[in-house]
Design an enzyme around this catalytic site. Structure first.
Site, PDB file in Angstrom:
ATOM      1  N   PRO A 197     -12.370  51.326  49.665  1.00  0.00           N
ATOM      2  CG  PRO A 197     -12.526  53.432  50.674  1.00  0.00           C
ATOM      3  CD  PRO A 197     -12.436  52.753  49.346  1.00  0.00           C
ATOM      4  CD  GLU A 198     -14.758  46.068  51.042  1.00  0.00           C
ATOM      5  OE1 GLU A 198     -15.960  45.989  51.328  1.00  0.00           O
ATOM      6  OE2 GLU A 198     -14.335  45.947  49.883  1.00  0.00           O
ATOM      7  CE  LYS A 244     -18.191  48.925  50.465  1.00  0.00           C
ATOM      8  NZ  LYS A 244     -18.117  48.171  49.212  1.00  0.00           N
ATOM      9  CB  CYS A 278     -24.407  79.782  22.659  1.00  0.00           C
ATOM     10  SG  CYS A 278     -24.547  80.658  21.067  1.00  0.00           S
ATOM     11  CB  CYS A 297     -22.657  77.540  19.833  1.00  0.00           C
ATOM     12  SG  CYS A 297     -21.711  78.968  19.294  1.00  0.00           S
TER      13      CYS A 297
END
Ligand SMILES: [Zn+2]
Length: 264
Positions: free
Chosen positions: A2-3, A51, A258, A261
């Site tokens: 959208p402008e 915008k 973690c 991990c």
């Protein structure tokens, strides 16, 4: 996209319907909007800046939204049927006479006057993870341009990619087995693309599902909805190590990970 004039007209229409009215209910699927109390405030003004669409509430609360490609605001009377799918809903602002619904709005944040003034670069928003398509190359370029920064801080930086908040940040990094404090420069392109793929998949899945609450584990048990976020000190769901917690970066954003991990 959208402008600016489209946004301007939208702001004018929303202003005419909502200004001076009290918010009776506020709802959003966007995590960064979920924790602010909006009901009971008065809508003072709706305006556009380029915008960007800004909604000013009483008590120095300002909602900044950017429409990017597909974002749009609709106005409905109470009980009126929406002309877009509920899964496209991002924000609902309800008053007694009118309900404003923001659909597919990728960029939204609350500000006070001071933080709003700092948002000089409102237009410099990164690719939208909830968009119909996602520009992985552009997101990667934006991350590489800030390579010295920690990856967790970059994922929540809306100028890098639009859409990730603290919950997704921690969950995505866990699933990608990446340490939140790793500088982006230490990660391979494949690692970064994989993080972005995971983020997009999780966010799209959560927007499409009909039940309340965000789920990243795809478990149906609400107590099992997250891998690490909000689980400091509890055992890792994969290896049993206690989940770590820290406040990270200049904005002290909560980070969970973690240490087994996701080694540094
Ligand atoms: Zn683990």
């Amino acid at each position: 996209m959208p402008e600016g004039d489209t946004i301007y007209r939208a702001a004018r229409t929303l202003h005419a319907a909502l200004a001076g009215r009290e918010v009776t209910r506020f709802e959003s699927v966007l995590p960064q909007l979920a924790r602010v109390d909006v009901a009971g405030r008065t809508i003072e003004r709706v305006r556009s800046e380029g915008k960007n669409l800004l909604i000013d509430f009483s008590g120095d609360l300002h909602l900044h939204t950017h429409m990017r490609m597909h974002g749009t605001w609709h106005l409905y009377r109470p009980g009126e049927r929406w002309r877009k799918r509920r899964s496209d809903m991002r924000i609902v602002i309800e008053t007694e006479a009118w309900i404003a619904v923001g659909f597919n709005i990728p960029v939204a944040a609350f500000h006070d006057a001071r933080s709003l003034a700092r948002q000089e670069d409102l237009l410099q928003i990164g690719p939208d993870l909830l968009g119909e398509s996602f520009d992985f190359d552009e997101a990667l370029r934006r991350i590489r341009a800030r390579g010295e920064r920690e990856i967790a801080d970059l994922l929540v930086n809306q100028r890098v990619v639009a859409g990730i908040g603290n919950e997704y940040k921690s969950e995505v990094l866990f699933l990608g087995r990446v340490n939140p404090f790793a500088p982006a420069a230490n990660l391979t392109d494949d690692q970064i693309r994989e993080l972005l793929r995971i983020a997009r998949k999780l966010m799209l899945a959560n927007v499409r599902k009909r039940t309340q609450g965000r789920v990243t584990t795809f478990s149906l048990d609400p107590s099992q909805s997250k891998y690490v976020y909000g689980r400091g000190g509890q055992p890792c769901r994969k290896c049993g190590t206690a989940i770590s917690f820290a406040k990270q970066g200049p904005e002290a954003r909560p980070t969970y990970w973690c240490p087994t991990c996701q080694p540094l």
